[in-house]
Design a protein around this motif. Structure first.
Motif, short mmCIF file in Angstrom:
data_model
loop_
_atom_site.label_atom_id
_atom_site.label_comp_id
_atom_site.label_asym_id
_atom_site.label_seq_id
_atom_site.Cartn_x
_atom_site.Cartn_y
_atom_site.Cartn_z
N ASN A 143 44.15 34.57 34.97
CA ASN A 143 43.43 33.66 35.63
C ASN A 143 41.78 33.79 35.50
N LEU A 144 41.45 35.29 35.42
CA LEU A 144 40.12 35.51 35.04
C LEU A 144 39.67 35.15 33.63
N SER A 145 40.34 35.11 32.59
CA SER A 145 40.22 35.32 31.25
C SER A 145 40.57 34.19 30.48
N LYS A 146 41.33 33.38 30.97
CA LYS A 146 41.99 32.29 30.01
C LYS A 146 41.73 30.83 30.67
N THR A 147 41.66 29.99 29.78
CA THR A 147 41.24 28.65 30.06
C THR A 147 42.52 28.17 30.69
N ALA A 148 42.20 26.69 31.45
CA ALA A 148 43.45 26.11 31.98
C ALA A 148 44.43 25.76 30.80
N ASP A 149 43.99 25.11 29.55
CA ASP A 149 44.93 24.95 28.63
C ASP A 149 45.91 26.12 28.17
N GLN A 150 45.24 27.21 28.00
CA GLN A 150 46.29 28.62 27.71
C GLN A 150 47.06 29.01 28.89
N ARG A 151 46.52 28.87 30.23
CA ARG A 151 47.27 29.03 31.23
C ARG A 151 48.55 28.12 31.35
N TYR A 152 48.40 27.06 31.07
CA TYR A 152 49.41 25.89 31.00
C TYR A 152 50.33 26.27 29.64
N THR B 129 51.39 50.22 48.32
CA THR B 129 51.46 49.21 47.31
C THR B 129 51.62 48.01 48.23
N GLN B 130 52.15 47.82 49.05
CA GLN B 130 52.35 46.63 50.25
C GLN B 130 50.78 46.13 50.34
N LYS B 131 49.89 47.12 50.76
CA LYS B 131 48.63 46.81 51.03
C LYS B 131 47.68 46.38 49.96
N THR B 132 47.79 47.01 48.95
CA THR B 132 47.11 46.60 47.70
C THR B 132 47.55 45.31 47.32
N HIS B 133 48.99 45.01 47.31
CA HIS B 133 49.48 43.73 47.02
C HIS B 133 48.95 42.65 47.83
N ILE B 134 48.91 42.82 49.17
CA ILE B 134 48.23 41.85 50.30
C ILE B 134 46.86 41.81 49.98
N SER B 135 46.03 42.66 49.55
CA SER B 135 44.55 42.29 49.24
C SER B 135 44.46 41.44 47.97
N LEU B 136 45.37 41.71 46.76
CA LEU B 136 45.48 40.77 45.55
C LEU B 136 45.86 39.64 45.78
N GLN B 137 46.66 39.42 46.79
CA GLN B 137 47.29 37.98 47.05
C GLN B 137 46.25 37.42 47.80
N ARG B 138 45.56 37.92 48.69
CA ARG B 138 44.22 37.31 49.36
C ARG B 138 43.32 36.78 48.42
N ARG B 139 42.88 37.59 47.21
CA ARG B 139 42.01 37.52 46.28
C ARG B 139 42.29 36.31 45.36
N MET B 140 43.75 36.38 45.11
CA MET B 140 44.31 35.24 44.31
C MET B 140 44.06 33.78 45.03
N ILE B 141 44.56 33.74 46.30
CA ILE B 141 44.16 32.61 47.02
C ILE B 141 42.65 32.12 46.98
N ASP B 142 41.97 33.09 47.20
CA ASP B 142 40.58 32.93 47.21
C ASP B 142 39.93 32.38 45.89
N ASN B 143 40.23 32.87 44.71
CA ASN B 143 39.79 32.52 43.22
C ASN B 143 40.42 31.20 43.04
N LEU B 144 41.68 30.80 43.74
CA LEU B 144 42.18 29.30 43.26
C LEU B 144 41.67 28.73 44.11
#
Lengths: 192, 192
Positions: A143-152, B129-144
């Motif tokens: 998600n940080l490195s690829k364009t939407a085209d590539q992700r699709y 690992t659970q904790k780091t996964h939770i952090s990454l899940q939050r970051r993923m949602i924020d990035n989206l």
DNA sequence: TTCATTTATTGAACTTGTTCAATGTTTTGA
DNA sequence: TCAAAACATTGAACAAGTTCAATAAATGAA
């Protein structure tokens, strides 16, 4: 149908028949109608689930009312909001069946019981959490490195089966783009 | 200085003095000069590390030569490429010291030894690992779901300490935007 | 100290992706 | 089976973010 669950577990670790039985007995089967919810925002996620039939989406709704899909879970996938489940805090997520579905659910109490009574269960979830974390790490980098085209394109290649079962609206919500833009990407790809 | 490591472990689980000692003895201390690497793309990540001094960045370089930061690790943080370490496959990532740093390293062999000999270590890494996964899940949602502006504001609020120690180039690489655009965001925020 | 390197800022042109509104198609449920 | 709802596509105007080039400031190494 715990056969699928047993196979899934044995895929990660080895357990004796006894251990498997006593662990699998902690799960309750539940049928979920299409469009019905296993979890809604604000609720505390009290279960961890294993999908034996159908398809779910785990998604967020942001302040502007747009939906973002954290992941899809079809047969043989585990499903929960690990954040809400672990910390016993209100969930930010929705879990909804996209098809007529069936899940095996285990409660937090029973899961902790299993940790205490069956040492290898600790390993099972350590290994499973590692694997889901690795997947999410890969997705984050993409998600940080690829364009939407590539992700699709990647999505279709990685999940050909999900691609068949999902609408473009759902796929767009996973890729983090509007479904209109996905439509334009599809046209561009098709014209090649 | 394993004192920090001991505190970090006890923060997750309870262990006897004996167990702590035998686990901590599996770590080797290493000093890493500023700009030097703990891991480069193509190498198999053979360690899991605990930072006792300094600051690292874990990052990817994409096909266009741009860098994306997966995470920063300062004192009291764990550091590895879990993908490469777990699967023993060539890493896609770089791990570089951004300051004069020190880490305690444990090898895969020794970590597996600990899993076998100290049952609670399995729980320790399951929980971590659970904790780091939770952090990454939050970051993923924020990035989206959030704009770059909001992600920058969130970053400052969540990691005020890292914000002080990092250049804008590094922060931009974490947020997934160009540093020029971050500069424009900063101007916009400052003008309010 | 000084010179080279890294860092930060800015503007202009550009690309990627969004928004909105319209249209047609498909699916679904009563 | 038929109306309503969901889905997919398209175009035009717009917003978010990139790229490139220029400049200035800060840092670092000899």
């Amino acid at each position: 149908m715990t056969e699928l669950l047993i196979q899934n577990i044995l895929n990660h670790i080895t357990l004796s028949k006894k251990e498997i039985d006593s662990f699998c007995n902690l799960f309750d089967q539940k049928e979920v109608q299409k469009k019905h919810f296993l979890l809604r925002e604000g609720q505390i996620c009290k279960f961890e689930g294993f999908v034996t039939k159908g398809l779910f989406r785990v998604y967020n709704i942001d302040n502007n009312g747009f939906e973002q899909v954290l992941y899809f879970a079809q047969e043989n996938w585990w499903i929960t909001d690990i954040d809400s489940f672990t910390n016993e805090t209100p969930s930010q997520l929705y879990i909804q069946a996209l098809e007529e579905s069936e899940v095996l659910l285990i409660s937090k109490k029973d899961k902790e019981l299993a940790y205490d009574n069956i040492p290898k269960i600790e390993k099972l979830f350590r290994v499973m959490t590692q694997k889901t974390h690795i997947s999410l790490q890969r997705r984050m980098i993409d998600n940080l490195s690829k364009t939407a085209d590539q992700r699709y394109i990647d999505f279709i290649e990685k999940y050909p089966n999900l691609f068949q079962r999902l609408t473009n609206v759902q796929i767009a919500a996973y890729l983090g783009i509007s479904h209109e833009f996905l439509s334009k990407i599809r046209r561009k790809i098709a014209s090649k």
